[in-house]
Scaffold this motif. Structure first.
Motif, mmCIF file in Angstrom:
data_model
loop_
_atom_site.group_PDB
_atom_site.id
_atom_site.type_symbol
_atom_site.label_atom_id
_atom_site.label_comp_id
_atom_site.label_asym_id
_atom_site.label_seq_id
_atom_site.Cartn_x
_atom_site.Cartn_y
_atom_site.Cartn_z
ATOM 1 N N VAL A 102 34.852 34.043 48.128
ATOM 2 C CA VAL A 102 35.529 35.028 48.971
ATOM 3 C C VAL A 102 36.581 35.740 48.139
ATOM 4 N N LEU A 103 36.702 37.048 48.367
ATOM 5 C CA LEU A 103 37.742 37.826 47.710
ATOM 6 C C LEU A 103 38.756 38.270 48.755
ATOM 7 N N LEU A 104 40.034 38.007 48.496
ATOM 8 C CA LEU A 104 41.121 38.482 49.337
ATOM 9 C C LEU A 104 41.770 39.647 48.616
ATOM 10 N N HIS A 105 41.744 40.817 49.255
ATOM 11 C CA HIS A 105 42.159 42.014 48.519
ATOM 12 C C HIS A 105 42.654 43.073 49.494
ATOM 13 N N TYR A 128 35.465 46.645 42.829
ATOM 14 C CA TYR A 128 36.730 45.930 43.016
ATOM 15 C C TYR A 128 37.601 46.003 41.766
ATOM 16 N N GLY A 129 37.089 46.601 40.698
ATOM 17 C CA GLY A 129 37.844 46.720 39.468
ATOM 18 C C GLY A 129 37.317 45.795 38.388
ATOM 19 N N LYS A 130 37.936 45.856 37.228
ATOM 20 C CA LYS A 130 37.599 44.972 36.116
ATOM 21 C C LYS A 130 38.737 43.970 35.911
ATOM 22 N N PHE A 131 38.349 42.741 35.569
ATOM 23 C CA PHE A 131 39.331 41.667 35.454
ATOM 24 C C PHE A 131 39.143 40.934 34.136
ATOM 25 N N SER A 132 40.282 40.573 33.542
ATOM 26 C CA SER A 132 40.255 39.939 32.220
ATOM 27 C C SER A 132 40.340 38.421 32.294
ATOM 28 N N GLY A 133 40.746 37.880 33.441
ATOM 29 C CA GLY A 133 40.905 36.435 33.533
ATOM 30 C C GLY A 133 41.330 36.035 34.931
#
Length: 661
Positions: free
Chosen positions: A585-588, A618-623
């Motif tokens: 699940v993503l909370l955003h 949802y964008g790009k994420f590095s970690g």
């Protein structure tokens, strides 16, 4: 008979008159008494009565003036006499009298001032006697905690056990065990350490003999002296506010204690107070305005609203304008006197909307005028379906206790090897299609309370291994406290209390009766308390232990909820749901740069090397910054998604760190 007036001021002389039958050959009258004051002073003794030298209807009359109590407090006493042979006789029946300087005995003693206009209508109410604070603005981010005062904490420096109507007997599950308001105050640091930011306090009224819990009121305007004083409540609210903990007071608008004999049960037409009929233990209720049987429904009413609760509690005629005014005025009194931040309305579904609609509106106007713009009015409606509860939507409570959602989760447990119902709740899938006035998310959600079987018992009864049950408990608490609604826990959950509701069979009739002995456990040590089926206080840890894993988890979850607005304000998007038990699940929010990512293993099979893809929009994420893992496991950001390793029944939460966009 018991005294007609049983509450006095300290400057009022208390004189007891009684008679002894001449057939008993009385020589001298006497009274055996115990005296307690609110400062903890105790005294006992016998007083020789003054002989009135009056004979009346075959009785010799005596009188006694009790020694004064400088502050508040009370007496418990028994009548007695010496016969002409010098033998001493003392009645078995004890009686009580209370002394209180800071609580009114009648509504007319509460000054109601014109406060101005609110919503284009004149507003009347008591002018506060304490400084009024504005109250929280962030209710949705707080973890609530429900307290039964008598069972939570004893005071360290006062002995109040001899005061009041409720019998003190630590060995009985249905008597007072000695918890006090000051005891709660002395545990504020404990509550703050746990992460609690709002407490729901059981009713503080003077209760009838069977009302250790507070829900059988006999005096609506006075703090039960076995719990403390009005000043004790004020001090609790003040200390709680200093610790950034809000206080919600439980109040009872549906009923008072069993006080009336109705025609069906041996009383005259229209009913008569048991005191008037001469029942030894009966007393007349306060405020004085309540001393009219016409203000209550008799046994002839049979619907959910207009009937005696449980068949014996006297049901207010809340459809009457006079009763509505009296009860609303009593609510304003408690707000003005204590600076509480909200009210919990007990037994809300047993009171009609013709009461709730004007009550909620009027209390909102009054609290807003005092500066409490987000004053909570929480309804306890125990309906099993949303359709039932939504019938009360027009009352516009700020919050409802969400029994329908609780029942759905409880009924989903099965054998305890699949926790899909909890995951559905966390994702928001249990939100009803109909909308609540205050919004479903503003409902208060729980997994156990003082009227339900403990959540830990739900798992212990399905599993042989305590550690396996604890893992599921921790998963459940994560779903609750980080869930979409306002969470509250019940005292003892953090200490792994595991009691259950039960039934026992009456020996005389064979009737099966429900009992709540094992869900009203003492937080403090009380090895004396046993019931016919065994000891009640089976504790896993020393009282108020802060070093166990469940306490630490709740502490961690409360902090996460308080510090992350996405939990109570964000969108919950299901990214992945697999037969293996994996749910992601993503909370955003629309412009959130650091969404929260949750991975759950709902079943008993380990999840190894699974990957969950996070769509590009949802964008790009590095970690990922790991915030929580209830049973081990881990998350690792990869180029195309999240790499997941989860042991059975694991709840993992992390904050996604932004990368190149």
């Amino acid at each position: 008979m018991a005294p007609f007036t049983w509450v006095f001021r300290s400057d009022e002389k208390i004189c007891i008159q009684f008679g002894v039958s001449l057939s008993k050959h009385p020589d001298k009258g006497q009274i055996a008494y115990e005296l307690n004051d609110e400062q903890g002073y105790f005294d006992s003794g016998r007083i020789t009565a003054h002989t009135e030298e009056i004979l009346e209807n075959g009785f010799k009359l005596f009188s006694v003036t009790l020694p004064p109590i400088g502050h508040g407090g009370g007496y418990r006493y028994r009548l007695g006499y010496l016969d002409t042979d010098g033998n001493e006789h003392t009645s078995q029946q004890s009686r009580f009298l209370l002394v209180c300087n800071d609580s009114p005995r009648a509504m007319t003693e509460i000054p109601s001032a014109f406060l101005g206009f609110a919503n284009n209508q004149p507003l009347y109410g008591p002018i506060p006697k304490v400084e009024i604070t504005s109250g929280p603005e962030d209710w949705e981010a707080r973890l609530f905690y429900s307290i039964i005062i008598d069972r939570f904490a004893r005071s360290s420096d006062k002995n109040l056990t001899g005061l009041g109507t409720v019998k003190y007997d630590p060995s009985s599950p249905y008597a007072s065990h000695g918890g006090t308001v000051q005891g709660v105050t002395q545990k504020i640091d404990y509550l703050k350490s746990l992460g609690i930011r709002a407490i729901i306090l059981s009713p503080v009224y003077v209760n009838a003999a069977d009302g250790y819990h507070g829900y059988h009121p006999i005096h609506l305007l006075m703090v039960d002296p076995r719990l403390g004083t009005l000043n004790c409540v004020r001090e609790l609210v003040k200390k709680a506010h200093e610790a950034d903990i809000a206080v919600i007071l439980d109040v009872v608008n549906n009923h008072i204690a069993d006080s009336i004999n109705w025609e069906e049960y041996g009383g005259p037409a229209g009913g008569e107070f048991k005191y008037v009929q001469g029942e030894e233990a009966a007393v007349m209720p306060f405020p004085i305005e309540a001393r009219n049987t016409c203000l209550f429904h008799g046994p002839e009413y049979t619907d959910m609203v207009n009937q005696r609760l449980f068949g014996f509690l006297e049901d207010w005629r809340t459809e009457a304008t006079y009763v509505r005014s009296l009860l609303i005025q009593h609510l304003k009194y408690w707000i003005a006197e204590t600076d509480i931040d909200g009210l919990r309305y007990d037994s809300a579904r047993h009171v009609g909307l013709d009461f709730w609609e004007p009550c909620v509106e009027e209390i909102l106007r009054y609290a807003t005028h005092l500066g409490k713009k987000r004053f909570l009015q929480i309804a306890e409606h125990a309906g099993s379906t949303h359709e039932e509860v939504l019938e009360y939507d027009s009352a516009k409570f700020t919050n409802l206790i969400d029994y329908p959602t609780y029942y759905k989760i409880k009924n989903s447990f099965g054998d305890g090897n699949w926790l899909g119902g909890l995951a559905d709740y966390f994702c928001g899938f249990l939100e009803p299609s109909q909308s609540y006035c205050g919004g479903w998310r503003n409902n208060l959600m729980f997994l156990d309370n003082q009227d339900t079987t403990r959540i830990f018992h739900q798992f212990l009864s399905r599993l042989e291994n305590t550690e396996e049950a604890r893992i599921r408990l921790h998963f459940s608490l994560a779903c609750l406290i980080l869930g979409p609604q306002i969470p509250f826990i019940y005292q003892g959950t953090e200490q792994e209390f595991s009691g259950a509701l039960g039934f026992h069979q009456k020996e005389d009739t064979g009737e099966w009766i429900g009992h709540d002995c094992y869900v009203r456990e003492d937080m403090f040590d009380n090895p004396a308390c046993v019931w016919r089926f065994g000891p009640i206080n089976r504790k896993s840890f020393e009282p108020y232990n802060q070093d166990n894993s469940t306490f630490k988890l709740i502490q961690q979850l409360a902090e996460i909820r308080l510090e992350n607005k996405l939990i109570n304000q964000g969108i919950r998007t299901l990214l992945s749901s697999r037969n293996s038990g994996l749910s992601c699940v993503l909370l955003h929010e629309q412009n959130s740069e650091k969404p929260l990512f949750v991975a759950m293993n709902l079943g008993g099979t380990p999840i190894l090397e699974e990957v969950c893809t996070i769509p590009n929009w949802y964008g790009k994420f590095s970690g990922i910054d790991l915030l929580l893992a209830t049973a081990g496991g881990g998350l690792q950001m990869m180029e195309h998604g999240m790499r997941i390793i989860l042991p059975p029944f694991t709840f993992v939460l992390g904050r996604l760190l932004p990368g190149d966009r």
